[in-house]
Write an enzyme that holds these catalytic residues in place. Structure first.
Site, PDB file in Angstrom:
ATOM      1  N   ILE A  35     -40.782  34.444  51.434  1.00 31.04           N
ATOM      2  CA  ILE A  35     -40.551  34.204  52.868  1.00 31.04           C
ATOM      3  C   ILE A  35     -39.117  33.757  53.166  1.00 31.04           C
ATOM      4  O   ILE A  35     -38.692  33.759  54.319  1.00 31.04           O
ATOM      5  CB  ILE A  35     -41.592  33.230  53.502  1.00 31.04           C
ATOM      6  CG1 ILE A  35     -41.524  31.835  52.882  1.00 31.04           C
ATOM      7  CG2 ILE A  35     -42.985  33.815  53.435  1.00 31.04           C
ATOM      8  CD1 ILE A  35     -42.375  30.808  53.650  1.00 31.04           C
ATOM      9  N   TYR A  59     -43.528  25.274  50.396  1.00 26.93           N
ATOM     10  CA  TYR A  59     -43.158  24.466  49.228  1.00 26.93           C
ATOM     11  C   TYR A  59     -43.849  23.125  49.441  1.00 26.93           C
ATOM     12  O   TYR A  59     -43.483  22.362  50.333  1.00 26.93           O
ATOM     13  CB  TYR A  59     -41.634  24.313  49.145  1.00 26.93           C
ATOM     14  CG  TYR A  59     -41.192  23.486  47.961  1.00 26.93           C
ATOM     15  CD1 TYR A  59     -41.364  23.957  46.660  1.00 26.93           C
ATOM     16  CD2 TYR A  59     -40.616  22.234  48.131  1.00 26.93           C
ATOM     17  CE1 TYR A  59     -40.968  23.196  45.559  1.00 26.93           C
ATOM     18  CE2 TYR A  59     -40.218  21.464  47.042  1.00 26.93           C
ATOM     19  CZ  TYR A  59     -40.393  21.956  45.764  1.00 26.93           C
ATOM     20  OH  TYR A  59     -40.013  21.201  44.680  1.00 26.93           O
ATOM     21  N   ASP A 100     -49.895  16.406  58.427  1.00 30.48           N
ATOM     22  CA  ASP A 100     -49.858  15.049  58.982  1.00 30.48           C
ATOM     23  C   ASP A 100     -48.550  14.333  58.630  1.00 30.48           C
ATOM     24  O   ASP A 100     -48.181  13.360  59.278  1.00 30.48           O
ATOM     25  CB  ASP A 100     -51.051  14.233  58.453  1.00 30.48           C
ATOM     26  CG  ASP A 100     -51.130  14.203  56.934  1.00 30.48           C
ATOM     27  OD1 ASP A 100     -50.679  15.170  56.289  1.00 30.48           O
ATOM     28  OD2 ASP A 100     -51.650  13.221  56.377  1.00 30.48           O
ATOM     29  N   TYR A 123     -40.195  16.604  52.741  1.00 33.22           N
ATOM     30  CA  TYR A 123     -41.257  17.587  52.937  1.00 33.22           C
ATOM     31  C   TYR A 123     -41.703  17.593  54.411  1.00 33.22           C
ATOM     32  O   TYR A 123     -41.786  18.658  55.046  1.00 33.22           O
ATOM     33  CB  TYR A 123     -42.435  17.275  52.012  1.00 33.22           C
ATOM     34  CG  TYR A 123     -43.704  18.032  52.339  1.00 33.22           C
ATOM     35  CD1 TYR A 123     -43.830  19.384  52.051  1.00 33.22           C
ATOM     36  CD2 TYR A 123     -44.787  17.384  52.947  1.00 33.22           C
ATOM     37  CE1 TYR A 123     -44.998  20.076  52.362  1.00 33.22           C
ATOM     38  CE2 TYR A 123     -45.952  18.057  53.255  1.00 33.22           C
ATOM     39  CZ  TYR A 123     -46.053  19.407  52.973  1.00 33.22           C
ATOM     40  OH  TYR A 123     -47.208  20.081  53.286  1.00 33.22           O
ATOM     41  N   LYS A 127     -41.354  20.653  57.139  1.00 35.39           N
ATOM     42  CA  LYS A 127     -42.500  21.249  57.852  1.00 35.39           C
ATOM     43  C   LYS A 127     -42.302  21.100  59.367  1.00 35.39           C
ATOM     44  O   LYS A 127     -42.690  21.997  60.139  1.00 35.39           O
ATOM     45  CB  LYS A 127     -43.816  20.584  57.414  1.00 35.39           C
ATOM     46  CG  LYS A 127     -44.223  20.865  55.974  1.00 35.39           C
ATOM     47  CD  LYS A 127     -44.619  22.313  55.705  1.00 35.39           C
ATOM     48  CE  LYS A 127     -45.926  22.687  56.351  1.00 35.39           C
ATOM     49  NZ  LYS A 127     -46.356  24.062  55.952  1.00 35.39           N
TER      50      LYS A 127
HETATM   51  N1  LIG Z   1     -52.028  20.176  50.062  1.00 36.23           N
HETATM   52  C1  LIG Z   1     -52.143  19.308  51.060  1.00 36.23           C
HETATM   53  O1  LIG Z   1     -52.653  18.187  50.874  1.00 36.23           O
HETATM   54  C2  LIG Z   1     -51.649  19.669  52.431  1.00 36.23           C
HETATM   55  C3  LIG Z   1     -51.767  18.731  53.464  1.00 36.23           C
HETATM   56  C4  LIG Z   1     -51.359  19.079  54.745  1.00 36.23           C
HETATM   57  C5  LIG Z   1     -50.839  20.353  55.001  1.00 36.23           C
HETATM   58  N2  LIG Z   1     -50.709  21.227  53.966  1.00 36.23           N
HETATM   59  C6  LIG Z   1     -50.169  22.570  54.255  1.00 36.23           C
HETATM   60  O2  LIG Z   1     -51.216  23.491  54.040  1.00 36.23           O
HETATM   61  C7  LIG Z   1     -50.695  24.737  53.567  1.00 36.23           C
HETATM   62  C8  LIG Z   1     -51.439  25.161  52.320  1.00 36.23           C
HETATM   63  O3  LIG Z   1     -51.283  24.155  51.331  1.00 36.23           O
HETATM   64  P1  LIG Z   1     -51.797  24.388  49.836  1.00 36.23           P
HETATM   65  O4  LIG Z   1     -51.960  23.034  49.254  1.00 36.23           O
HETATM   66  O5  LIG Z   1     -52.894  25.369  49.835  1.00 36.23           O
HETATM   67  O6  LIG Z   1     -50.509  25.042  49.183  1.00 36.23           O
HETATM   68  P2  LIG Z   1     -50.283  25.532  47.686  1.00 36.23           P
HETATM   69  O7  LIG Z   1     -51.555  25.554  46.920  1.00 36.23           O
HETATM   70  O8  LIG Z   1     -49.120  24.775  47.126  1.00 36.23           O
HETATM   71  O9  LIG Z   1     -49.855  27.049  47.905  1.00 36.23           O
HETATM   72  C9  LIG Z   1     -48.667  27.358  48.550  1.00 36.23           C
HETATM   73  C10 LIG Z   1     -48.391  28.828  48.329  1.00 36.23           C
HETATM   74  O10 LIG Z   1     -47.103  29.060  48.919  1.00 36.23           O
HETATM   75  C11 LIG Z   1     -46.512  30.115  48.227  1.00 36.23           C
HETATM   76  N3  LIG Z   1     -45.060  30.060  48.300  1.00 36.23           N
HETATM   77  C12 LIG Z   1     -44.244  29.051  47.932  1.00 36.23           C
HETATM   78  N4  LIG Z   1     -42.975  29.413  48.129  1.00 36.23           N
HETATM   79  C13 LIG Z   1     -43.001  30.679  48.659  1.00 36.23           C
HETATM   80  C14 LIG Z   1     -42.005  31.591  49.076  1.00 36.23           C
HETATM   81  N5  LIG Z   1     -40.703  31.284  49.003  1.00 36.23           N
HETATM   82  N6  LIG Z   1     -42.391  32.793  49.560  1.00 36.23           N
HETATM   83  C15 LIG Z   1     -43.699  33.120  49.626  1.00 36.23           C
HETATM   84  N7  LIG Z   1     -44.696  32.299  49.238  1.00 36.23           N
HETATM   85  C16 LIG Z   1     -44.332  31.096  48.758  1.00 36.23           C
HETATM   86  C17 LIG Z   1     -46.950  29.970  46.790  1.00 36.23           C
HETATM   87  O11 LIG Z   1     -47.118  31.291  46.366  1.00 36.23           O
HETATM   88  P3  LIG Z   1     -46.743  31.811  44.906  1.00 36.23           P
HETATM   89  O12 LIG Z   1     -47.799  31.196  44.039  1.00 36.23           O
HETATM   90  O13 LIG Z   1     -46.848  33.269  45.035  1.00 36.23           O
HETATM   91  O14 LIG Z   1     -45.354  31.281  44.642  1.00 36.23           O
HETATM   92  C18 LIG Z   1     -48.272  29.221  46.860  1.00 36.23           C
HETATM   93  O15 LIG Z   1     -49.349  30.066  46.515  1.00 36.23           O
HETATM   94  C19 LIG Z   1     -49.193  24.510  53.384  1.00 36.23           C
HETATM   95  O16 LIG Z   1     -48.530  25.031  54.487  1.00 36.23           O
HETATM   96  C20 LIG Z   1     -49.048  23.003  53.352  1.00 36.23           C
HETATM   97  O17 LIG Z   1     -47.780  22.597  53.842  1.00 36.23           O
HETATM   98  C21 LIG Z   1     -51.113  20.931  52.699  1.00 36.23           C
END
Ligand SMILES: NC(=O)c1ccc[n+]([C@@H]2O[C@H](COP(=O)([O-])OP(=O)(O)OC[C@H]3O[C@@H](n4cnc5c(N)ncnc54)[C@H](OP(=O)(O)O)[C@@H]3O)[C@@H](O)[C@H]2O)c1
Length: 284
Positions: A35, A59, A100, A123, A127
């Site tokens: 992206i 990220y 959050d 972070y 976001k």
């Molecule tokens: N985890 C939490 O507790 C939490 C809390 C609040 C909000 N969120 C938000 O919720 C969403 C999902 O979180 P998650 O925990 O499911 O995330 P995650 O498991 O870390 O997965 C993030 C995905 O983003 C992809 N990615 C990273 N850099 C990229 C790039 N440059 N281009 C394309 N793809 C890229 C990665 O794909 P590759 O494997 O292909 O690199 C990875 O599969 C995120 O937007 C996060 O900010 C998460």
């Protein structure tokens, strides 16, 4: 409806792919489009021509972002802007998953979507930059802020607690950070309902219920039948991390309720999460 899920290999993306059966759901990960590269994103979106893009790619390393802010902003800020620009150019709506951690945690009541953002860490700031980009470039968009995700496809907090309990008789967990754990399968379901309802603007989406990380850990161990493990509460000051975290990041459900959506209590989601872990061979 044709939905393009960007971030399909991540924790939330995997559950979206697994649970959204009734629509045409096209997965994409960083090998299809990084992206950070506008041309790669444009090429993917022009080929797929989705009704909606669901952007879960980010990220997500909160502490890593402190050490590598350029990467955090390149993916979460500029990368999100690239997706928003492509969505606008090719007539797709955009659902952006945010956090959050855009809030500083000084509130004494749950955060409303109208509250100003004030991130404490890189972070959260990256976001928040992503949110701004979505609002500036993709007018047909919805931003869903969520918190404390847990799902069997990722290596989230409860899985780390379960793993640690296999080798340590006592665990220490911070008790002065409060939020709402959110099961990724419940979040996936809420996002789909919002998309079907053609939601726009900001929405807060979490499971019902509020707890500290300490209470979250205790409940996970209890429901996994590991009551013999002792969990000791500690303060954030006793457990310093590179990134500052908000002490209170509870998101109000009011915006979601206005869309006619309610999400169950996080404790009710834990048995399903544990069952998912068992099915994946991650828990015996
Ligand atoms: N985890 C939490 O507790 C939490 C809390 C609040 C909000 N969120 C938000 O919720 C969403 C999902 O979180 P998650 O925990 O499911 O995330 P995650 O498991 O870390 O997965 C993030 C995905 O983003 C992809 N990615 C990273 N850099 C990229 C790039 N440059 N281009 C394309 N793809 C890229 C990665 O794909 P590759 O494997 O292909 O690199 C990875 O599969 C995120 O937007 C996060 O900010 C998460």
């Amino acid at each position: 409806m044709r939905l393009l899920v960007m971030g399909a290999r991540g924790m939330l993306g995997t559950d979206i792919l697994q649970d959204w059966k009734s629509d045409e759901v096209i997965p994409a990960d960083s090998t299809e489009a990084d992206i950070r590269d506008l041309e790669q994103v444009r090429s993917l979106v022009s080929k797929v021509r989705p009704d909606w893009i669901v952007l879960t790619a980010a990220y997500t390393d909160v502490d890593g972002s402190e050490k590598n802010p350029d990467l955090a902003f390149a993916v979460n800020g500029k990368g999100t802007e690239n997706v928003a620009r492509a969505a606008a150019e090719f007539g797709s709506r955009l659902f952006y998953v945010s956090t959050d951690y855009v809030f500083d945690g000084t509130s004494t009541r749950p955060y409303e979507t109208s509250d100003p953002v004030h991130p404490l860490n890189v972070y959260g700031a990256s976001k928040a930059a992503g949110e701004k980009a979505v609002q500036s470039f993709a007018h047909e968009s919805c931003i869903g802020r969520t918190s404390w995700l847990f799902g069997a496809a990722g290596s989230s907090f409860p899985e780390k607690i379960l793993r640690a309990s296999e080798s340590r008789p006592e665990l220490t967990v911070v008790s002065d950070q409060v939020g709402s754990p959110t099961f990724t399968r419940d979040l996936a379901s809420a996002i789909l309902q919002l998309i079907r309802g053609e939601a726009r603007g900001l929405v807060h989406i979490t499971n019902t219920g509020i707890c500290s990380w300490f209470e979250f850990a205790k409940e996970i161990l209890h429901q996994a039948g590991r009551n013999s493990i002792s969990v000791r509460p500690v303060t954030t000051a006793e457990f310093p991390r590179p990134a500052r975290r908000p002490a209170y990041s509870v998101l109000s459900p009011a915006s979601l309720t206005r869309c006619g959506i309610t999400v169950r209590h996080w404790k009710e989601a834990v048995p399903i999460y544990l069952q998912d872990l068992r099915c994946m061979g991650k828990l015996s």
